[in-house]
Each structure stands twice: as structure tokens, then as C-alpha cells.
Design an enzyme around this catalytic site. Structure first.
Site, PDB file in Angstrom:
ATOM      1  N   LYS A  17       0.815  -1.219   0.000  1.00  0.00           N
ATOM      2  CA  LYS A  17       0.000   0.000   0.000  1.00  0.00           C
ATOM      3  C   LYS A  17       0.846   1.265   0.000  1.00  0.00           C
ATOM      4  CE  LYS A  17      -2.490  -0.294   3.581  1.00  0.00           C
ATOM      5  NZ  LYS A  17      -2.332  -0.681   4.719  1.00  0.00           N
ATOM      6  N   ARG A  93      -9.501   2.724   9.427  1.00  0.00           N
ATOM      7  CA  ARG A  93      -9.138   1.348   9.751  1.00  0.00           C
ATOM      8  C   ARG A  93     -10.265   0.656  10.495  1.00  0.00           C
ATOM      9  NH1 ARG A  93      -3.581   1.852   9.628  1.00  0.00           N
ATOM     10  NH2 ARG A  93      -2.325   0.014   9.920  1.00  0.00           N
ATOM     11  N   ARG A 130      10.431  -6.702   5.526  1.00  0.00           N
ATOM     12  CA  ARG A 130      10.316  -5.262   5.252  1.00  0.00           C
ATOM     13  C   ARG A 130      11.340  -4.448   6.055  1.00  0.00           C
ATOM     14  NH1 ARG A 130       4.657  -2.180   5.886  1.00  0.00           N
ATOM     15  NH2 ARG A 130       4.834  -2.696   8.086  1.00  0.00           N
ATOM     16  N   ARG A 162      11.164  -1.953  11.300  1.00  0.00           N
ATOM     17  CA  ARG A 162      10.260  -1.274  12.225  1.00  0.00           C
ATOM     18  C   ARG A 162      10.109  -2.087  13.503  1.00  0.00           C
ATOM     19  NH1 ARG A 162       4.997   0.430   8.815  1.00  0.00           N
ATOM     20  NH2 ARG A 162       4.057  -0.604  10.602  1.00  0.00           N
ATOM     21  N   ARG A 173      -1.546  -7.664  13.997  1.00  0.00           N
ATOM     22  CA  ARG A 173      -2.088  -6.653  13.081  1.00  0.00           C
ATOM     23  C   ARG A 173      -2.941  -7.296  11.994  1.00  0.00           C
ATOM     24  NH1 ARG A 173       3.044  -4.618  12.843  1.00  0.00           N
ATOM     25  NH2 ARG A 173       3.207  -4.342  10.609  1.00  0.00           N
TER      26      ARG A 173
HETATM   27  P1  ADP Z   1       0.833  -1.230   8.968  1.00  0.00           P
HETATM   28  O1  ADP Z   1       0.064  -1.020   7.694  1.00  0.00           O
HETATM   29  O2  ADP Z   1       2.085  -1.981   8.771  1.00  0.00           O
HETATM   30  O3  ADP Z   1       0.025  -1.701  10.129  1.00  0.00           O
HETATM   31  P2  ADP Z   1       0.842   1.652   9.411  1.00  0.00           P
HETATM   32  O4  ADP Z   1       2.088   2.352   9.079  1.00  0.00           O
HETATM   33  O5  ADP Z   1      -0.363   1.960   8.607  1.00  0.00           O
HETATM   34  O6  ADP Z   1       1.309   0.155   9.391  1.00  0.00           O
HETATM   35  O7  ADP Z   1       0.453   1.884  10.940  1.00  0.00           O
HETATM   36  C1  ADP Z   1       1.320   1.523  11.989  1.00  0.00           C
HETATM   37  C2  ADP Z   1       0.541   1.499  13.287  1.00  0.00           C
HETATM   38  O8  ADP Z   1       0.019   2.807  13.568  1.00  0.00           O
HETATM   39  C3  ADP Z   1      -0.673   0.585  13.288  1.00  0.00           C
HETATM   40  O9  ADP Z   1      -0.355  -0.749  13.598  1.00  0.00           O
HETATM   41  C4  ADP Z   1      -1.537   1.234  14.368  1.00  0.00           C
HETATM   42  O10 ADP Z   1      -1.071   0.925  15.664  1.00  0.00           O
HETATM   43  C5  ADP Z   1      -1.278   2.718  14.164  1.00  0.00           C
HETATM   44  N1  ADP Z   1      -2.266   3.319  13.238  1.00  0.00           N
HETATM   45  C6  ADP Z   1      -2.036   3.830  11.991  1.00  0.00           C
HETATM   46  N2  ADP Z   1      -3.176   4.274  11.440  1.00  0.00           N
HETATM   47  C7  ADP Z   1      -4.159   4.048  12.340  1.00  0.00           C
HETATM   48  C8  ADP Z   1      -5.579   4.255  12.355  1.00  0.00           C
HETATM   49  N3  ADP Z   1      -6.229   4.790  11.298  1.00  0.00           N
HETATM   50  N4  ADP Z   1      -6.256   3.876  13.456  1.00  0.00           N
HETATM   51  C9  ADP Z   1      -5.643   3.316  14.508  1.00  0.00           C
HETATM   52  N5  ADP Z   1      -4.329   3.077  14.571  1.00  0.00           N
HETATM   53  C10 ADP Z   1      -3.579   3.444  13.500  1.00  0.00           C
END
Ligand code: ADP
Length: 218
Positions: A17, A93, A130, A162, A173
């Protein structure tokens, strides 16, 4: 190019993504808004939000809806997003976030939600390999024989794994994705704004499918 695309990109973590959003944002000349990047920036800067978010992110949990909606509402109110539109990456999300997003953007709602579809077993292996640039957020894949130290070819920043890309946090996740985020497909589907794009293939092939999906809607 027609300005004003308002796009949400859904898809499992590790579906590619982030990289595809960067390319789409250049192609359609709209800002790429990644809530994960925004939270990681807050963690780096040591803000109150960052301190709170770090524990949640490392545990593979989701940050609270109210906090996330507040952050995104502020970002969408900026000039670039108001005039050009946006590609939202990592938000919404949950269905609650999607409903809040429709409320915030009532005057000019999201046009299209894209589900970038990659099977779970494939993303598990991709996520374990990753690596990300600490500074610009570019993604790379570890081959097992990585340079050490690894510097980003785009900006010279440190390329690292990360903290939340451990197997336990990744599985957590992915489970959360099934229960919290998958229902968004029905949410956007019921208002005729959902399109699925096959995310398996070379990055160029997937990008071509994505641009085609956007252009078909415009
Ligand atoms: P990934 O797609 O690998 O989970 P992201 O970079 O999108 O990673 O997000 C990393 C973390 O940030 C998520 O696991 C979550 O804890 C938090 N996060 C990001 N966006 C949101 C959201 N819209 N709502 C809740 N938590 C979020």
C-alpha cells in the site's frame, strides 16, 4: 489530469500500500496522507501523541478512533488536501473511522475506496523482510545479505526494521485487519464506492491496475 481525487486505499499490511500510494500521489498530483507515517513522526519527535502511540503501535494494537479522527480532520483541512484531494493510507481502519470521515468530508466525500488484495500468507513473508527508511519512510525488502549500515538510496537516512514488524506484532495486526478493517469493504461497497484490485504481481503491474481503477471512476 482531473484534480480532486479523494481516494482511500485499503488492504492488508504488507500489501504494498505505502509504495503504491506514493506512486499514485505523484501520478494524480494529490497529497499522500499516511496515518502510520504521521504517528511514527510523532514518536520520533517525542510529542505527547507520540509517547502514547508508541506503546500501542509496538503492541500491534490500534490507536483510539477519536485521536485518529482528530489527526486526520486537521490534516484534511490543509490547503493542499482541500483543493487537490488526497490518497488516504492507513485510515480509515475501523467502520467508526469511516463514518467519522464521511462526516468530516460531508461536502466533498471520498470518491473511491480501493481494496488492494494480497493473501495473508504472502504478506506475512513480505512484512518479515520489510525494512524502512527512518527519515523518508521508503520501503525496502531485506534479502538476508543487507548492507550494514544500510542507507536509503533516496535520502541517505538509516534503513531499519520497524519495531512493530516482529512476527507476533505482525500476526496481531493481520488479525485486527480481518476483524476491524475488512468490514470497511462492505461499508464502502454499500455506497457504491468500492473497487477491488489484485495486489499480487510486480509493483509496475499492480500500479497499472490501480491507475486504471481510478481512471475508470473519473
Ligand atoms: P501497517 O500497515 O504496517 O500496520 P501503518 O504504518 O499503517 O502500518 O500503521 C502503523 C501502526 O500505527 C498501526 O499498527 C496502528 O497501531 C497505528 N495506526 C495507523 N493508522 C491508524 C488508524 N487509522 N487507526 C488506529 N491506529 C492506526
Amino acid at each position: 489530469m482531473i484534480p480532486g481525487a479523494r481516494i482511500v486505499l485499503l488492504g492488508r499490511q504488507g500489501a504494498g500500500k505505502g509504495t503504491q500510494c506514493v506512486r499514485l500521489s505523484r501520478h494524480f498530483v494529490v497529497p499522500h496522507i499516511s496515518t502510520g507515517d504521521m504517528l511514527r513522526a510523532a514518536v520520533r519527535e517525542g510529542t505527547e501523541l507520540g509517547k502514547m502511540a508508541k506503546a500501542v503501535i509496538d503492541a500491534g494494537q490500534l490507536v483510539g478512533d477519536d485521536i485518529m479522527v482528530g489527526i486526520v480532520a486537521e490534516r484534511l483541512d490543509a490547503e493542499d488536501a482541500r483543493t487537490r484531494g488526497y490518497i488516504l493510507d492507513g485510515f480509515p481502519r475501523t467502520v467508526a473511522q469511516a463514518i467519522a470521515l464521511d462526516e468530516i468530508t460531508a461536502k466533498s466525500p471520498v470518491d473511491l475506496a480501493i481494496d488492494l488484495d494480497v493473501p495473508r500468507d504472502l504478506v506475512l513473508s513480505r512484512l518479515s523482510a520489510r525494512r524502512v527508511c527512518r527519515d523518508c519512510g521508503a520501503n525496502f525488502q531485506s534479502t538476508g545479505t543487507d548492507p550494514s549500515p544500510w542507507t536509503c538510496e533516496n535520502c541517505g537516512g538509516d534503513v531499519v526494521q520497524r519495531d512493530d514488524d516482529t512476527p507476533a506484532a505482525i500476526n496481531q495486526r493481520l488479525d485486527l485487519y480481518e476483524t476491524q478493517t475488512q468490514p470497511l469493504i462492505d461499508y464502502y461497497g454499500s455506497s457504491g464506492r468500492m473497487v477491488a484490485v489484485d495486489g499480487v504481481g510486480s509493483p509496475d503491474d499492480v500500479f497499472a491496475r490501480l491507475t486504471q481503477a481510478v481512471e475508470q471512476r473519473r
